[in-house]
Design an enzyme around this catalytic site. Structure first.
Site, short mmCIF file in Angstrom:
data_model
loop_
_atom_site.label_atom_id
_atom_site.label_comp_id
_atom_site.label_asym_id
_atom_site.label_seq_id
_atom_site.Cartn_x
_atom_site.Cartn_y
_atom_site.Cartn_z
N ARG A 260 2.14 -6.46 -14.66
CA ARG A 260 2.29 -6.69 -13.37
C ARG A 260 2.01 -8.05 -12.86
NH1 ARG A 260 0.68 -1.41 -12.66
NH2 ARG A 260 -1.65 -1.89 -11.84
N GLU B 184 9.46 1.22 -1.20
CA GLU B 184 8.30 0.79 -1.14
C GLU B 184 7.89 1.33 0.35
OE1 GLU B 184 9.78 -0.96 1.62
OE2 GLU B 184 8.77 -2.72 1.26
N MET B 185 6.80 0.57 1.10
CA MET B 185 6.49 1.34 2.27
C MET B 185 6.43 0.04 3.41
SD MET B 185 3.67 3.81 0.58
CE MET B 185 3.40 4.83 2.15
N ARG C 120 7.64 -11.13 2.19
CA ARG C 120 6.66 -9.91 1.59
C ARG C 120 7.14 -10.33 0.11
NH1 ARG C 120 4.70 -5.31 0.35
NH2 ARG C 120 6.01 -3.76 -0.75
N SER D 110 7.40 -1.58 -10.09
CA SER D 110 6.31 -1.40 -10.97
C SER D 110 6.06 -0.35 -11.47
CB SER D 110 4.98 -1.87 -9.99
OG SER D 110 5.00 -0.89 -8.96
N ASP D 111 6.82 0.84 -11.03
CA ASP D 111 7.06 2.13 -11.46
C ASP D 111 8.38 2.76 -11.21
OD1 ASP D 111 5.30 2.28 -8.78
OD2 ASP D 111 6.82 4.05 -8.68
N GLY E 212 0.92 -6.67 -0.15
CA GLY E 212 0.04 -5.61 0.48
C GLY E 212 -1.34 -5.70 -0.06
N ARG F 190 -11.88 -6.88 7.74
CA ARG F 190 -11.59 -5.56 7.10
C ARG F 190 -11.26 -5.57 5.65
NH1 ARG F 190 -9.79 -0.90 10.59
NH2 ARG F 190 -10.71 -1.40 12.65
N ARG G 190 -4.47 -9.25 -4.44
CA ARG G 190 -3.35 -10.00 -4.99
C ARG G 190 -3.03 -11.49 -4.09
NH1 ARG G 190 -0.96 -8.56 -9.50
NH2 ARG G 190 -0.96 -6.41 -8.65
N GLY H 225 5.85 -7.90 -2.92
CA GLY H 225 5.21 -6.36 -3.24
C GLY H 225 5.88 -5.94 -4.37
N SER H 226 5.37 -4.45 -4.51
CA SER H 226 5.84 -3.82 -5.63
C SER H 226 6.81 -2.61 -4.93
CB SER H 226 4.68 -3.33 -6.51
OG SER H 226 4.04 -2.40 -5.83
N1 HPA Z 1 6.58 4.78 -3.67
C1 HPA Z 1 6.44 4.18 -2.52
N2 HPA Z 1 5.70 2.63 -2.52
C2 HPA Z 1 5.92 2.17 -3.81
C3 HPA Z 1 6.04 3.14 -5.24
C4 HPA Z 1 6.58 4.13 -4.91
O1 HPA Z 1 7.00 4.89 -6.01
N3 HPA Z 1 5.81 1.99 -5.88
C5 HPA Z 1 5.36 0.84 -5.60
N4 HPA Z 1 5.26 0.87 -4.07
#
Ligand code: HPA
Length: 237
Positions: free
Chosen positions: A220, A182-183, A88, A206-207, A21, A44, A25, A90-91
């Site tokens: 991380r 994630e998203m 992908r 990551s959280d 993302g 961008r 990174r 990601g975190s």
């Molecule tokens: N929510 C959404 N996307 C994320 C999160 C989260 O807590 N942590 C890392 N990506």
């Protein structure tokens, strides 16, 4: 030629793309893992690099956060640059105590609260899944590596909102097996299927939404390294 969002000439992007993302990174991955990495686009600020990893041409392209941004880059990679394989890296946020901080989740599928697929499939439900060959290669790669954290194969929940006012909407997804939030993954798997390309999402926790822990930037970086290695091995297997 360039596309509206990527300023690369034809052939400058490899058939294999790692897809974080965060554009910085992408730079870190290119500098740390690739030989002879060359910046091909910074439109961008969404950096993209091509280099080689163990003799394989590999690109790393930032996707931005969220399914709309990621979808712009995925569409252009598939349609204009004929990219065949996207991983992908990601975190994600941990949704259950079954996963710990810094664990790695290899997503076999993704559910979502997004309207994107609801529009695409006219209100019906599509099941976005990983490419099985990539998934298997990632699992096999992780089994041969000595890793700092556990690896899980399971569902990600691709949410459209990082800051939600309705966290209870995570609950049915957790009850049905979602490991992390994630998203991006749901839309990525859908677009890859539509173009008959290979896609896989690998995320590091990551959280944590249950324990409320968070990783430091340094942590991380270390666990991201394990995830990148799995991604590179799987994509080039
Ligand atoms: N929510 C959404 N996307 C994320 C999160 C989260 O807590 N942590 C890392 N990506």
């Amino acid at each position: 030629m360039s596309t509206p969002h990527i300023a690369a000439a034809p052939g400058e992007i490899a058939p294999i793309v790692l897809f974080p993302g965060d554009p910085l990174r992408a730079k870190w991955i290119a500098e740390t893992f690739l030989d002879d990495a060359v910046l091909y686009s910074q439109t961008r600020g969404m950096l993209g690099f091509t280099g080689t990893w163990q003799g394989h041409r590999v690109s790393v392209q930032g996707s931005g956060m969220g399914q709309p941004s990621m979808s712009i880059y995925a569409n252009e990679l598939f349609d204009q640059y004929d990219v065949q394989t996207v991983v992908r890296v990601g975190s994600c946020g941990g949704l259950t105590e079954r996963v710990g901080m810094r664990d790695i989740i290899i997503a076999n599928g993704a559910c979502t609260d997004s309207g994107i697929n609801r529009v695409r499939f006219q209100g019906l439900d599509y099941a976005p899944v990983a490419d099985f060959g990539l998934l298997r290669a990632a699992v096999e790669a992780s089994e041969t590596m000595s890793l700092a954290s556990a690896v899980h194969v399971g569902l990600l929940f691709s949410s459209d909102q990082f800051y939600t006012t309705r966290p209870e909407l995570n609950d049915p997804f957790i009850a049905h097996g979602a490991l992390g939030v994630e998203m991006e993954t749901s839309a990525l798997y859908t677009l890859a299927a539509y173009r008959q390309r290979r896609a896989l999402s690998i995320c590091t926790v990551s959280d944590h939404l249950v324990t409320h822990e968070a990783t430091t930037a340094q942590e991380r970086e270390q666990t991201f390294g394990d995830m990148i290695e799995i991604a590179l091995r799987a994509a080039t297997a």
